[in-house]
Design a protein around this motif. Structure first.
Motif, PDB file in Angstrom:
ATOM      1  N   VAL A 278       0.831  -1.198   0.000  1.00 59.45           N
ATOM      2  CA  VAL A 278       0.000   0.000   0.000  1.00 59.45           C
ATOM      3  C   VAL A 278       0.869   1.253   0.000  1.00 59.45           C
ATOM      4  N   GLU A 279       1.950   1.237   0.778  1.00 61.73           N
ATOM      5  CA  GLU A 279       2.823   2.410   0.829  1.00 61.73           C
ATOM      6  C   GLU A 279       3.506   2.654  -0.509  1.00 61.73           C
ATOM      7  N   ASP A 280       3.920   1.578  -1.181  1.00 60.62           N
ATOM      8  CA  ASP A 280       4.507   1.727  -2.512  1.00 60.62           C
ATOM      9  C   ASP A 280       3.498   2.366  -3.472  1.00 60.62           C
ATOM     10  N   TYR A 281       2.260   1.911  -3.396  1.00 55.38           N
ATOM     11  CA  TYR A 281       1.203   2.482  -4.244  1.00 55.38           C
ATOM     12  C   TYR A 281       0.943   3.937  -3.876  1.00 55.38           C
ATOM     13  N   ARG A 282       0.868   4.234  -2.581  1.00 53.51           N
ATOM     14  CA  ARG A 282       0.621   5.610  -2.128  1.00 53.51           C
ATOM     15  C   ARG A 282       1.692   6.561  -2.660  1.00 53.51           C
ATOM     16  N   TYR A 283       2.955   6.147  -2.542  1.00 55.99           N
ATOM     17  CA  TYR A 283       4.037   7.037  -2.955  1.00 55.99           C
ATOM     18  C   TYR A 283       3.997   7.279  -4.467  1.00 55.99           C
ATOM     19  N   ARG A 284       3.777   6.211  -5.241  1.00 55.34           N
ATOM     20  CA  ARG A 284       3.709   6.378  -6.699  1.00 55.34           C
ATOM     21  C   ARG A 284       2.526   7.257  -7.095  1.00 55.34           C
ATOM     22  N   LEU A 285       1.391   7.075  -6.419  1.00 56.22           N
ATOM     23  CA  LEU A 285       0.197   7.860  -6.746  1.00 56.22           C
ATOM     24  C   LEU A 285       0.409   9.342  -6.421  1.00 56.22           C
ATOM     25  N   ILE A 286       0.895   9.637  -5.227  1.00 56.09           N
ATOM     26  CA  ILE A 286       1.076  11.036  -4.815  1.00 56.09           C
ATOM     27  C   ILE A 286       2.140  11.715  -5.654  1.00 56.09           C
TER      28      ILE A 286
END
Length: 500
Positions: free
Chosen positions: A417-425
């Motif tokens: 989830v954190e990997d996804y959050r960082y890429r999204l932001i």
């Protein structure tokens, strides 16, 4: 009683008798003893009814877990679809506003949780992602109240870990101790049986009974497991779980036979075995986490947040303020493009500062979370030390790991989830940096659904080989316990042989 003379036992000291013939004869005698013991256990209707009652309760628990897992899976699918719809419906807005709108990412439902719920009721089931923060998982099922606690803690795995060893002890504590059992042993020895055959036969009988109980317990869980849909990885995980429980139950069978042979009184063997059962399955697994927490304490949530905020603002050493680092980036950009003001840069400096702020906060959060996870790992090592006096402490992590219901599986979800959050932001921030607002406008606007279409959440799962490597110490401990128990059973056979 078995008539061993009818089994044509060859004289082991005769050099003309092939060794394999002797082995076959001993095997047939051992199986005959096992068949007799199974017949005697079958006549103990109290144990049979107790086992059936336990199976019914476990079946009810599995059915309840299966229904709850199906409901959770449907609910989380609905949440994921609704979150995706809300995200895409933002339309054309400032990308950084979308970053603060955020979205929730639900955790996957583990099919094998129907067999071993592990920590799945105690960890959060969704993470809300947004800019500049890594939020903890929220919505723990244990907070659901009475409906969840109806069968709280009761599962097929709990039954095999706690109840099955007790049934083994009750079925086998008097197989070789007590007046009746001793008289039967003397008769069997007089009939030509060896001590090793008598002990081995009783161990085989007890192991067969325990194996049938385990197979039925796992079989009861299979419909609930396959109802959720399983992958090849989960099938391999179920096989690994079954192998570990087989070792665990075999160990208790061997200890029970050993105690029954080493103590002349059935009462003495029962007291010793019940004491070992209570300490190893009930007491130590509850004491170990408390001791680990006291030796390796974790910071409180407010202290953790305060440390992250302080480091993000002032750097790791406390003397590297974020403002100065951002000013250095600004000066480097001004020098590169040979302009004197950020308004003259070909890029939107607001977006550059947002990218810097996100990278800075993410690095800080990651550093502190990894330190926290290192504390959790040290706690696991401390708990594993208690496996010296409790095989259940080694079995539980193995079972939960392959069921996907341990903290390691939850950590894989959090990292994904954190990997996804960082890429999204950072995708949103990059959109701001790459596009200066039109003249007279304060912000650049963009269609959020379009610019984030290629940024997708990819759940992280570990292969069974990776889990096996991580859990190898626990498997080694179970093997040592099993070898020790079989060694004690062999010692009881030697003692019985000397007495004869």
């Amino acid at each position: 009683m078995v008539d061993f003379r009818k089994l044509n036992r060859p004289p082991t000291g005769d050099p003309d008798v092939p060794a394999h013939t002797v082995r076959i004869s001993k095997l047939s005698q051992t199986l005959a003893v096992a068949a007799t013991q199974l017949s005697l256990m079958w006549r103990e209707r109290r144990l049979l009814w107790l086992a059936l009652s336990v199976l019914l309760l476990a079946g009810a628990s599995v059915a309840t877990n299966a229904a709850r897992l199906s409901s959770q899976a449907e609910e989380r699918r609905a949440v994921a679809e609704e979150e995706a719809l809300l995200w895409d419906s933002q339309g054309v807005i400032d990308p950084h506003d979308a970053a603060h709108v955020g979205r929730a990412v639900p955790a996957p439902v583990r099919s094998l949780a129907a067999f071993d719920p592990g920590l799945s009721d105690f960890v959060g089931t969704s993470v809300f992602i947004e800019a500049h923060a890594q939020n903890p998982a929220r919505h723990r099922p244990i907070e659901g109240g009475a409906a969840l606690s109806r069968f709280g803690g009761f599962s097929a795995a709990w039954t095999l870990q706690i109840v099955a060893p007790l049934l083994i002890i009750l079925a086998g504590f008097a197989t070789m101790s007590g007046a009746v059992a001793r008289e039967r042993l003397r008769q069997e020895l007089a009939a030509g049986a060896s001590a090793s055959v008598l002990v081995g036969g009783r161990l085989v009988a007890l192991a067969v009974a325990a194996g049938l109980l385990a197979l039925v317990m796992i079989g009861v869980s299979l419909p609930a497991i396959f109802l959720q849909g399983v992958s090849e990885t989960e099938v391999a995980g179920l096989a690994a779980i079954g192998g570990a429980y087989a070792l665990y139950l075999l160990m208790f069978c061997a200890f029970t036979v050993a105690a029954s042979g080493l103590f002349a009184s059935a009462r003495a063997s029962l007291v010793v075995l019940l004491g070992f059962w209570a300490v190893s399955t009930l007491l130590v697994p509850r004491v170990a986490p408390a001791v680990a927490e006291s030796l390796e304490p974790t910071p409180s949530a407010p202290a953790f947040r305060a440390a992250v905020t302080e480091e993000a603002e002032n750097g790791v050493d406390g003397h590297d303020p974020a403002d100065e680092r951002l000013n250095a980036i600004r000066d480097e950009l001004l020098a590169r493009y040979q302009v004197g003001d950020v308004e003259d840069l070909p890029v939107n400096f607001r977006g550059v500062s947002l990218e810097f702020a996100e990278e800075n906060s993410t690095e800080t959060y990651n550093r502190h979370f990894e330190q926290l996870y290192a504390v959790y790992h040290r706690q696991e090592v401390v708990q594993r030390a208690f496996a010296v006096i409790s095989p259940a402490v080694a079995l539980q992590p193995w079972s939960r790991a392959f069921a996907g219901t341990d903290f390691r599986a939850h950590l894989a979800y959090l990292r994904g989830v954190e990997d996804y959050r960082y890429r999204l932001i950072q995708t949103l921030n990059h959109e701001v940096a790459a596009n200066k607002p039109p003249p007279g406008e304060r912000y650049h606007l963009a269609d959020i659904a379009t610019i984030t279409r290629d940024v997708v959440y990819e759940p992280r799962t570990e292969r069974p080989s990776e889990l096996a490597r991580a859990q190898a110490p626990n498997l080694a401990i179970l093997l040592v316990w099993t070898v020790l128990a079989i060694g004690l059973a062999a010692a009881s056979a030697l003692r019985l042989g000397r007495r004869s």
